[in-house]
Structures are given as C-alpha cells and as structure tokens.
Design a protein around this motif. Structure first.
Motif, PDB file in Angstrom:
ATOM      1  N   THR A   1       0.870  -1.362   0.118  1.00 57.01           N
ATOM      2  CA  THR A   1       0.154   0.194   0.017  1.00 57.01           C
ATOM      3  C   THR A   1       0.738   1.368   0.048  1.00 57.01           C
ATOM      4  O   THR A   1       0.376   2.254  -0.697  1.00 57.01           O
ATOM      5  CB  THR A   1      -0.844  -0.029   1.194  1.00 57.01           C
ATOM      6  N   ILE A   2       1.927   1.324   0.682  1.00 56.25           N
ATOM      7  CA  ILE A   2       2.815   2.437   0.749  1.00 56.25           C
ATOM      8  C   ILE A   2       3.427   2.469  -0.485  1.00 56.25           C
ATOM      9  O   ILE A   2       3.401   3.905  -1.008  1.00 56.25           O
ATOM     10  CB  ILE A   2       3.933   2.213   1.974  1.00 56.25           C
ATOM     11  N   ILE A   3       4.009   1.568  -1.151  1.00 53.45           N
ATOM     12  CA  ILE A   3       4.755   1.506  -2.270  1.00 53.45           C
ATOM     13  C   ILE A   3       3.507   2.162  -3.554  1.00 53.45           C
ATOM     14  O   ILE A   3       3.996   3.002  -4.341  1.00 53.45           O
ATOM     15  CB  ILE A   3       5.140   0.171  -2.919  1.00 53.45           C
ATOM     16  N   THR A   4       2.457   1.736  -3.516  1.00 53.12           N
ATOM     17  CA  THR A   4       1.260   1.917  -4.106  1.00 53.12           C
ATOM     18  C   THR A   4       1.022   3.652  -4.264  1.00 53.12           C
ATOM     19  O   THR A   4       1.076   4.318  -5.287  1.00 53.12           O
ATOM     20  CB  THR A   4       0.166   1.323  -4.155  1.00 53.12           C
ATOM     21  N   CYS A   5       0.936   4.213  -2.974  1.00 58.12           N
ATOM     22  CA  CYS A   5       1.067   5.705  -2.986  1.00 58.12           C
ATOM     23  C   CYS A   5       2.060   6.607  -2.959  1.00 58.12           C
ATOM     24  O   CYS A   5       1.656   7.659  -3.041  1.00 58.12           O
ATOM     25  CB  CYS A   5       0.296   5.893  -1.501  1.00 58.12           C
ATOM     26  N   ASP A   6       3.139   5.932  -2.772  1.00 57.41           N
ATOM     27  CA  ASP A   6       4.584   6.768  -2.800  1.00 57.41           C
ATOM     28  C   ASP A   6       4.827   7.159  -4.380  1.00 57.41           C
ATOM     29  O   ASP A   6       5.657   6.736  -4.804  1.00 57.41           O
ATOM     30  CB  ASP A   6       5.478   6.002  -2.460  1.00 57.41           C
ATOM     31  N   LYS A   7       3.821   8.043  -4.927  1.00 54.44           N
ATOM     32  CA  LYS A   7       4.344   8.593  -6.325  1.00 54.44           C
ATOM     33  C   LYS A   7       4.840   9.922  -6.290  1.00 54.44           C
ATOM     34  O   LYS A   7       5.165  10.690  -5.181  1.00 54.44           O
ATOM     35  CB  LYS A   7       2.841   8.777  -6.914  1.00 54.44           C
ATOM     36  N   THR A   8       5.201  10.520  -7.562  1.00 57.54           N
ATOM     37  CA  THR A   8       5.847  11.715  -7.602  1.00 57.54           C
ATOM     38  C   THR A   8       4.787  12.923  -7.637  1.00 57.54           C
ATOM     39  O   THR A   8       5.447  14.009  -7.391  1.00 57.54           O
ATOM     40  CB  THR A   8       6.873  11.555  -8.892  1.00 57.54           C
ATOM     41  N   SER A   9       3.724  12.704  -8.070  1.00 55.82           N
ATOM     42  CA  SER A   9       2.788  13.860  -8.392  1.00 55.82           C
ATOM     43  C   SER A   9       1.402  13.706  -7.396  1.00 55.82           C
ATOM     44  O   SER A   9       1.078  12.506  -7.042  1.00 55.82           O
ATOM     45  CB  SER A   9       2.412  14.158  -9.640  1.00 55.82           C
ATOM     46  N   PRO A  10       1.141  14.767  -6.540  1.00 54.07           N
ATOM     47  CA  PRO A  10      -0.200  14.545  -5.895  1.00 54.07           C
ATOM     48  C   PRO A  10      -1.149  14.032  -6.862  1.00 54.07           C
ATOM     49  O   PRO A  10      -2.203  13.233  -6.060  1.00 54.07           O
ATOM     50  CB  PRO A  10      -0.577  16.056  -5.795  1.00 54.07           C
ATOM     51  N   GLU A  11      -1.590  14.307  -8.107  1.00 53.83           N
ATOM     52  CA  GLU A  11      -2.539  13.439  -8.794  1.00 53.83           C
ATOM     53  C   GLU A  11      -2.645  12.013  -8.907  1.00 53.83           C
ATOM     54  O   GLU A  11      -3.504  11.433  -8.718  1.00 53.83           O
ATOM     55  CB  GLU A  11      -2.434  14.116 -10.231  1.00 53.83           C
ATOM     56  N   ASP A  12      -1.215  11.551  -8.834  1.00 44.92           N
ATOM     57  CA  ASP A  12      -0.991  10.157  -9.071  1.00 44.92           C
ATOM     58  C   ASP A  12      -1.266   9.650  -7.716  1.00 44.92           C
ATOM     59  O   ASP A  12      -1.880   8.435  -7.554  1.00 44.92           O
ATOM     60  CB  ASP A  12       0.350   9.696  -9.355  1.00 44.92           C
ATOM     61  N   ILE A  13      -1.073  10.152  -6.744  1.00 41.48           N
ATOM     62  CA  ILE A  13      -1.063   9.667  -5.225  1.00 41.48           C
ATOM     63  C   ILE A  13      -2.815   9.686  -5.186  1.00 41.48           C
ATOM     64  O   ILE A  13      -3.116   8.867  -4.787  1.00 41.48           O
ATOM     65  CB  ILE A  13      -0.715  10.778  -4.322  1.00 41.48           C
TER      66      ILE A  13
END
Length: 438
Positions: A330-342
C-alpha cells in the motif's frame, strides 16, 4: 458516578486570525474521511502539589495561545469544503464527578466503557446531518473529588487525523507546562488543501455505505494488555516462520485478527470473508513531498487486508506475513511523484476494497479496523500534572482495535470496540486468554 457540568464557554485564539487565513481549505484526504467526532480521554492522577483549580487559568490561556497557531480548529465548517476561521472558538466544558479517581480507575480498568462518562456528551449526537453546526473541537475537563482529573478532546475527523490530534494535545501540554509564548509556537503547516485540493468524488469513488447503516448493534469496549514476556513468546511462535523480522504491532494485529475471524465463525456457524483496514500515516512516506511531513489535517490511507476462507491459511505467521506485505504494498502504491497520481492510487484502493460491492459494500463480509497509536507522543502530554495514567479512544461507530504503548511498563495495550455478541466470543478465544491480560 454522576457528572455535573459546572460551566461551558468558548476559548478563542489569543490573537485574531489574519484575513488571508480565514478560509481554511479542506483537502482530498479530508473528503474521504468519516463524518464523525472522535474523542480521546486522558486521566491524570492527583499529586500532592497540584490543584487543578489553581491551574485552570493557565490551562485556558495556553489553549488560547495554541489556537493562534492551530487556527482551523477554532473555526466552523461551511458547505463548500472550507473551515471559516473567524475565531468562533472551541467549546470548553468544565465538569465534576462525585467519585475519587483511584476508585474510578479500579473499575475502569475492568470496564473501560465507564470512560464514556468523561466524554463531551455533545459528541454522542454528532452525525453527518448536524456536523457543520458543531464546533470542530470540543474539550471537557472533568475533576474528581480527590483532585485527579480527566481531559477529553473530541474532534471532527474530517478536519484532523490521529497525528494532528495527538500533536496538538502534546504541544498544548508543553505550552501549558513551560509557559511558552505565542510567538514561539510553530509545530504544524497548513498546506494540504493546496497540495491535495478537494475533488468531485462522484467521478473518483464508488458510493460509500452510509455511516448509520454500518453498525446494526451496540458496540462495547474491552481493554487488553500484553506484556513483554508474552510478546517474546509470540515472537518465538511466528519469528522463524517469517522471511522478515516482524514488528510487535504486526504480530499483535495478526493475533487479534485471527481471534476476530474465529469469533465470527462461531457466531455464524461458518467462516466468513473479513476485511481489516490498517490506517497508515503518509506524512513521512511520500518521499517526493517533504513539505507535508508536519501538515495539519488528514493525510493517510487504509491498507486493505482481505481474508478469504479456503484461500488464506489460519496459521499465525500467515496473518503476520499478510499484514506486513499488504502495508508495504500500500505504501509503495501511494508513493508517487505527483499529488494527482497519489490521489488516483488512493481512490483505486478504496474502490477495490472498502466501497467495492463484494468487499466493503457487502453484508457478507466482516469489517474491522486495526489502528496503531504506538510511538505517538500522547504519553508525553504532561500539562504540569504528570503523565496520563489511563487513556481511552474511539467513537463507537466502527469495530476497531486500538493499539497503544502501555501507560506503565513496556508492553502494549489494546482497546477493542466490538459488537456485544462478538465480544463474548472474542474474549474467550484461546489466543486472547493465553497472551493477554484483562
């Protein structure tokens, strides 16, 4: 025990909130949070040299100074995803009880539900329909006959999460104890509405199950304690069977979850699917967004743990591994580079689990939450009266296991909020009786 309300007032910030800060924007994570009030109660024993009445003014003044920094909690919700911060103030209640704290604690350690008497009673009546009419935060100070007291803070969950709440309480205690001046109070940022603006949720999320439909029977609480010796025995049982070194929290959550599944099987006569959510604080997990590390508000995601009879095995180390892997993924899935992707990643998690018709939206699935408050600074909340000797959490709206560091000793306490008919089966589970003390 009878609670007598002595006075009610509104505490406002010591300095007016500037015009440019008077419209605090809620964020996407606030939007997807339950519309409930969550109380926490801290009990403080009497001391020989502390009299609450003598410190009453200092307590209120320090709260007023804190509000100058944490200005949103003295505002009011509006209908357009804002908090109007015009210094309306937080509700501050003073009460007394006809009981001594040591007598109360002796009973409350056996029946933690007695702690509800020290909640702000307004918090019982708050729901989605009247949430915007209520203060964001309600505080109640309840004084016992001997001089001991209970401090309760009930907050609207859509305004702040556990990290925000416990940070505010801990910093307030320091300001009160150390008499820190207002110009030196600066411990949170208020930027989540800019980083994660609110969205049209109808385009992102499936409809959620209404809060009033989620619990069809009364919830009760039990307080459990697991000491270091039992934790060591637990580690011996599962440690060698895992490919990683499990944490204390992972092992205890696994133990609790398996006991809940077995209790459900006894109640229904067959094994049912179960969905356990584990809240994760994302502040230190989003490497690409260091500016949110100390942000006020809600910034978290629930890791969805799914148990399917016949597919998932009942061995304890299997539960530990499932918890470990799901939280990590879950952490890996949410650790994106942009807020939109998060935001997109979080929405997908909720759609596939918590609001999915075959999981969170199904009556054939048992739903629980397991929340770890371990390592939160709540135990350091010393207002000048010493540290709290008993804590109580929750809203009685969901079935939840609250884990927190024991007030005394090195073990972990667990407050379990369950439906009454589940609680009796849960507390007589062999693992619960073997590893925990009531």
């Amino acid at each position: 025990m009878e609670v007598d309300i002595i006075s009610t007032k509104f505490i406002k910030p010591s300095s007016p909130t500037p015009n440019n800060l008077q419209n605090y924007k809620l964020c996407f994570f606030d939007q997807v949070t339950d519309e409930t009030h969550l109380p926490v109660v801290l009990f403080y024993p009497p001391t020989n040299n502390i009299n609450f009445s003598a410190h009453e003014e200092q307590l209120e003044q320090s709260l007023s100074r804190i509000l100058t920094h944490v200005y949103p909690i003295s505002g009011r919700f509006t209908e357009d995803n804002l908090i109007s911060c015009q210094d309306q103030g937080i509700k501050f209640i003073k009460a007394k009880v006809n009981s001594k704290l040591n007598e109360f604690l002796e009973k409350a350690h056996k029946d933690v539900n007695l702690s509800l008497l020290c909640w702000p009673q307004d918090s019982w009546n708050i729901e989605a329909s009247n949430l915007f009419d209520m203060p964001v935060v309600i505080i109640q100070i309840t004084e016992f006959e001997c001089g001991g007291l209970a401090l309760s803070m009930s907050h609207a969950h859509i305004a702040m999460d556990g990290y925000s709440t416990f940070t505010v309480i801990n910093e307030w205690s320091k300001v009160c104890r150390l008499e820190i001046p207002v110009e030196k109070i600066d411990f949170m940022s208020f930027n989540l509405g800019d980083v994660f603006p609110t969205r049209d949720l109808s385009k992102l999320l499936l409809p959620r199950v209404p809060l009033e439909d989620r619990v069809e029977s009364k919830l009760v609480a039990k307080r459990l304690y697991i000491n270091e010796d039992s934790i060591s025995r637990l580690r011996e049982e599962v440690g060698d069977l895992c490919t990683f070194k499990p944490s204390r929290v992972e092992m205890i959550m696994a133990l609790l979850w398996r006991a809940l599944i077995r209790a459900s099987e006894k109640k229904h006569g067959y094994a049912r699917r179960a969905l356990m959510s584990i809240p994760i604080n994302l502040r230190t997990r989003l490497i690409s967004l260091p500016q949110v590390e100390k942000s006020f508000g809600n910034l978290g995601v629930d890791a969805p743990l799914k148990f399917i009879p016949g597919e998932n095995k009942m061995e304890l180390h299997e539960f530990v591994t499932l918890i470990h892997d799901t939280v990590k993924d879950t952490i890996i899935t949410c650790d994106k580079t942009s807020p939109e992707d998060i935001v997109s990643a979080v929405a997908n998690i909720y759609n596939e689990s918590f609001v999915a018709q075959d999981w969170g939206g199904s009556d054939e699935v048992d739903k629980y939450t397991s929340s770890s408050l371990c390592k939160f600074p709540i135990q350091e909340a010393d207002f000048g009266w010493g540290k709290p000797c008993l804590m109580h959490f929750g809203s009685r709206h969901d079935q939840v296991c609250w884990l927190y560091d024991a007030e005394c000793g090195n073990g972990i306490c667990v407050q379990v909020d369950l439906k009454e008919d589940y609680m009796h089966l849960f507390e007589y589970d062999n693992d619960i009786k073997y590893f925990f003390q009531f």
